[in-house]
Design an enzyme around this catalytic site. Sequence first.
Site, PDB file in Angstrom:
ATOM      1  N   LEU A   1       1.839   1.235   0.603  1.00 30.55           N
ATOM      2  CA  LEU A   1       0.648   0.440   0.938  1.00 30.55           C
ATOM      3  C   LEU A   1       0.567   0.194   2.444  1.00 30.55           C
ATOM      4  O   LEU A   1      -0.469   0.410   3.081  1.00 30.55           O
ATOM      5  CB  LEU A   1       0.739  -0.887   0.180  1.00 30.55           C
TER       6      LEU A   1
ATOM      7  N   ARG B   1       8.759  -8.239   2.754  1.00 25.06           N
ATOM      8  CA  ARG B   1       7.898  -8.807   1.712  1.00 25.06           C
ATOM      9  C   ARG B   1       8.442  -8.583   0.294  1.00 25.06           C
ATOM     10  O   ARG B   1       8.033  -9.259  -0.637  1.00 25.06           O
ATOM     11  CB  ARG B   1       6.509  -8.168   1.799  1.00 25.06           C
TER      12      ARG B   1
ATOM     13  N   TYR C   1       6.104 -10.346  -9.520  1.00 29.09           N
ATOM     14  CA  TYR C   1       6.071  -9.403 -10.653  1.00 29.09           C
ATOM     15  C   TYR C   1       6.993  -9.873 -11.774  1.00 29.09           C
ATOM     16  O   TYR C   1       6.700  -9.684 -12.957  1.00 29.09           O
ATOM     17  CB  TYR C   1       6.410  -7.979 -10.190  1.00 29.09           C
TER      18      TYR C   1
ATOM     19  N   SER D   1       3.837  -4.286 -13.167  1.00 22.33           N
ATOM     20  CA  SER D   1       2.386  -4.196 -13.323  1.00 22.33           C
ATOM     21  C   SER D   1       2.021  -3.447 -14.614  1.00 22.33           C
ATOM     22  O   SER D   1       2.601  -2.400 -14.894  1.00 22.33           O
ATOM     23  CB  SER D   1       1.796  -3.447 -12.126  1.00 22.33           C
TER      24      SER D   1
ATOM     25  N   ARG E   1      -2.623   5.474  -5.857  1.00 21.76           N
ATOM     26  CA  ARG E   1      -2.494   5.621  -4.401  1.00 21.76           C
ATOM     27  C   ARG E   1      -1.092   5.260  -3.903  1.00 21.76           C
ATOM     28  O   ARG E   1      -0.625   5.830  -2.941  1.00 21.76           O
ATOM     29  CB  ARG E   1      -3.571   4.736  -3.732  1.00 21.76           C
TER      30      ARG E   1
ATOM     31  N   CYS F   1     -14.192   1.311   1.254  1.00 22.50           N
ATOM     32  CA  CYS F   1     -13.421   2.346   1.952  1.00 22.50           C
ATOM     33  C   CYS F   1     -11.934   2.029   1.889  1.00 22.50           C
ATOM     34  O   CYS F   1     -11.105   2.918   2.035  1.00 22.50           O
ATOM     35  CB  CYS F   1     -13.882   2.437   3.403  1.00 22.50           C
TER      36      CYS F   1
ATOM     37  N   CYS G   1     -19.592   4.441   6.861  1.00 24.32           N
ATOM     38  CA  CYS G   1     -19.852   3.120   7.432  1.00 24.32           C
ATOM     39  C   CYS G   1     -20.343   3.317   8.868  1.00 24.32           C
ATOM     40  O   CYS G   1     -19.785   4.155   9.597  1.00 24.32           O
ATOM     41  CB  CYS G   1     -18.582   2.287   7.464  1.00 24.32           C
TER      42      CYS G   1
ATOM     43  N   CYS H   1     -17.540   3.415  11.309  1.00 22.43           N
ATOM     44  CA  CYS H   1     -16.315   4.143  10.925  1.00 22.43           C
ATOM     45  C   CYS H   1     -15.872   5.071  12.053  1.00 22.43           C
ATOM     46  O   CYS H   1     -16.671   5.827  12.590  1.00 22.43           O
ATOM     47  CB  CYS H   1     -16.555   4.963   9.660  1.00 22.43           C
TER      48      CYS H   1
ATOM     49  N   CYS I   1     -12.214  10.128   6.917  1.00 18.66           N
ATOM     50  CA  CYS I   1     -13.434   9.870   6.127  1.00 18.66           C
ATOM     51  C   CYS I   1     -14.404  11.043   6.288  1.00 18.66           C
ATOM     52  O   CYS I   1     -15.087  11.431   5.341  1.00 18.66           O
ATOM     53  CB  CYS I   1     -14.114   8.583   6.590  1.00 18.66           C
TER      54      CYS I   1
END
Length: 398
Positions: free
Chosen positions: A69, A92, A100, A107, A141, A173, A378, A381, A386
């Site tokens: 991420l 983190r 969790y 999850s 992802r 996005c 966008c 952007c 993109c």
Amino acid sequence: MLITSLLRSTVKQCQTEARLARPLLWAPMQHMRTYVTETTSTKSPTAVLLTNMGGPETTDDVYNFLHNLFSDRDLMQLPFQKYAAKFIAKRRTPQIMEQYQAIGGGSPILRWTRTQGAAMEKILDEICPETAPHKHYIAFRYVEPYTNTALEEMKKDGVERAIVFTQYPQYSCSTTGSSLNDLHRGISELGMDHVRWSIIDRWPTHPGFIDATAKKIEAKLAEYTEEERKDAVIMFSAHSLPMSVVNRGDPYPAEVAATVDHVMNKLDHRYPHRLCWQSQVGPKAWLGPQTSDALKGFAKAGKKNLVVVPIAFTSDHIETLYELDHEYGSEAKKLGITGWKRVDALNDDPVFTQAMADIVKEHIQKDEVVSKKWPLRCPDCTFETCGHSRNFFTKQKE
Ligand code: FES
């Protein structure tokens, strides 16, 4: 909330928004589990590729999830991102593991996506026999099954026609856009550009989705006494975005509002409602009102019966099970909101899985490669990826 954590870390660590060159990020293929499903037909299936962010299945997966991420440059860009991602993920991980742990150890998003996909493909085979057999594949992802895992499976099955079906009803996005950019990289890497691709990039007001959501709300409202129902307020809650993303021209806020409007029309506007935004933190401006502030405001106004509706996700995940149920649920209790209720996520709801099949069928019948909306970037952007992914998918028309 996890995206929020990422952004919070970023705010602290990145006072400038220096944009570095954007290296290709190949999703790691470690931790391969049994993500491949069997297909019995000899004819290559019409693939329906369900894309989503995914979530750690076990607490052991939390670090990798966070690392992926934080490494996603379509989500945010950090100076020295390779190192920053490792550092932030490590820092983190303990807290996110605890969260969790509090929701059962991991999850449920993969389990629900598989259930939804299996139900959808069964319906599709019946209502759309001309493109049968249909087979769903899952491309997450940030966790397995990653995009490349799904692509490898499709390759093995000899897929020649593939429909990418985002599992985010409203386009952002930061979510669908990031998945499509990642998919484009995977297609190039694995030599899958001979496949006939098309994209369902959003479906915020599809009648089946609206119907399924309205029914879930009605079911929750029915748990009140008649007297309580008279006082009920419907509070829609969606993940917020930093205003820098909103101001770049991200269509998500408008599309979430469109969903809310259609759901309320379906409910004949029998109850007052507000759209609120959850998960935002840090000193920068985010889209509001914040769900937690709205709770305080409604409590001050003497409202006791609040029905909160997660409106931008189609299955349970940490934002419903932890943030809404644990965090905001306890906050509501402390504020004297005695009738706090959270509307169930769509999960395996048959009205919703029928809607999923209908969305795909309508897409096939329309014979559209991409929606009219998706090619338009966008206004602010500056991400090269993109442009690359749009060029590739829109070329499928030729
Ligand atoms: Fe929206 Fe690139 S950030 S199109």
